[in-house]
Design an enzyme around this catalytic site. Sequence first.
Site, PDB file in Angstrom:
ATOM      1  N   CYS A  70       0.821  -1.047   0.273  1.00  0.00           N
ATOM      2  CA  CYS A  70       0.269  -0.139   0.280  1.00  0.00           C
ATOM      3  C   CYS A  70       1.307   1.579   0.302  1.00  0.00           C
ATOM      4  CB  CYS A  70      -1.048   0.006   1.282  1.00  0.00           C
ATOM      5  SG  CYS A  70      -2.157   2.450   1.252  1.00  0.00           S
ATOM      6  N   HIS A 120      -2.313   7.276   3.353  1.00  0.00           N
ATOM      7  CA  HIS A 120      -1.715   6.728   3.685  1.00  0.00           C
ATOM      8  C   HIS A 120      -0.182   6.885   3.463  1.00  0.00           C
ATOM      9  CE1 HIS A 120      -2.002   1.964   5.507  1.00  0.00           C
ATOM     10  NE2 HIS A 120      -0.810   2.802   5.753  1.00  0.00           N
TER      11      HIS A 120
END
Length: 470
Positions: A70, A120
């Site tokens: 991610c 993120h």
Amino acid sequence: MTRRHFLASATSVAAASRGQRPNLIFIMPDQWRGQALSCLGDVNARTPNLDKLAAEGLLMRNVIANTPVCCPARSVILTGKYTHANGMTANDLRLRMSEPSYAEVMRQVGYKTGFIGKWHIDGGLRMPGYVPPERRRGFNWWAANQCNHNHFKSLYFRGDSSEAIAMSKFEVEGWMDLGVEFLREAAREKNPFFLTVQMGPPHDPYKAPGEYASKYDASRLKLRDNYREGERVPARAGIAEYYAMMESIDDQMGRLMKTLEELSLLDNTIVFFSSDHGDMLGSQGARLKRKPWEESISVPGIWWNPKLIGRGRTSEAIFSHVDFAPTFLGLCGLKAPTAMQGLDHTSVITGKRKQLRDAALLQIFGPFSGDGTMAGWRGIRTATHTYARYENEPWILHDNQRDPFQLKNLAGSREHASLQASLEKRMNAMMRTSGDSWSHNWTEPVEDGGRLYKDRAYGSVAEYLRTTVP
């Protein structure tokens, strides 16, 4: 290069006026593997709206996540730099403020830049996930959080406010609600816009709204030929929920296109659909990501705008995450900052060239027991083969044309020694020219147990180790 210098060099643009620049929308669900589209033959996938976009636009078959996990993937996409170069060599670090951002370049020339969803790349506690305006990397319209994997109970932040807002519905619909709001606002303004909506699903936990989950009979799923049962590997029920979440996203893609039509924005808006990485879902007996196999590194690549891109095209060109930022800028008539390492693929996307690169560099820098990643590795994905190795030994070599499910590992085979040596040489050359080396690896299990984000933000693995390990 300083931040001021990179912005100055980036805003040397094409002669077109602001009004002539296209709008660009980038939709990025989390953990959507590239094979999972019905237009690519996945009989489990129900993606009619995405299929329609592919049929009316460009379907790229070789879109690759350079670092398939991610935060590193998102940092590569935003900066146009490999993870070893932008510093995000582990999940949940904070991206350095000195790194380039395509959104900053766009904003400098008047684009309305919207970010909605999962950010993120700011490090620290994942939730509630407030990101202050000075760390939003050029996005001036904000409705987002840092990271949340409870898709039915999310919090997010609007504008400059640090007050969390509860989302009262499945987040796929909730994020698109905000996307529609952005588009209605942008339609009343004169400047072009860039919008990205970055959703959490179909990332695990695998759970879809009931109205979607009820459509899938897990016992009738067609599993991939390389599916193997294993420890913590998703079973049929979880995979069914994964596909159900995908259908919910596809429905929202249909809603997005209807909104563009309603607002008379279709002609001058390019839509791009992709993901940060895939999901093994039991292929090779593995789970999640960080692997060099196709289910982990391959992501969707659908471009839409028949007027600007063409209709009904497919491309076998290798297009990787490091190329996203310079290509976004190129499509908007903007020059990428010289610090970006990726290639502007505008000529490929508009059909003027077939390809710009013949391979993608693959990188993972350390272990993560949560998905069975034993150590850092490097690899190369060409049009025909995948090769990956650990620092001390080769790992896999697959002929993806003869063996599309990568069932036979050719690494170490005498018969394929010359091929392996050739791929090793090409991989080493890509590492060398990009500034990568095995010295960027780390061996301490810093990603396990939330160690990098449970107390505060860290800018590097080295910083974490200096401050926490005796």
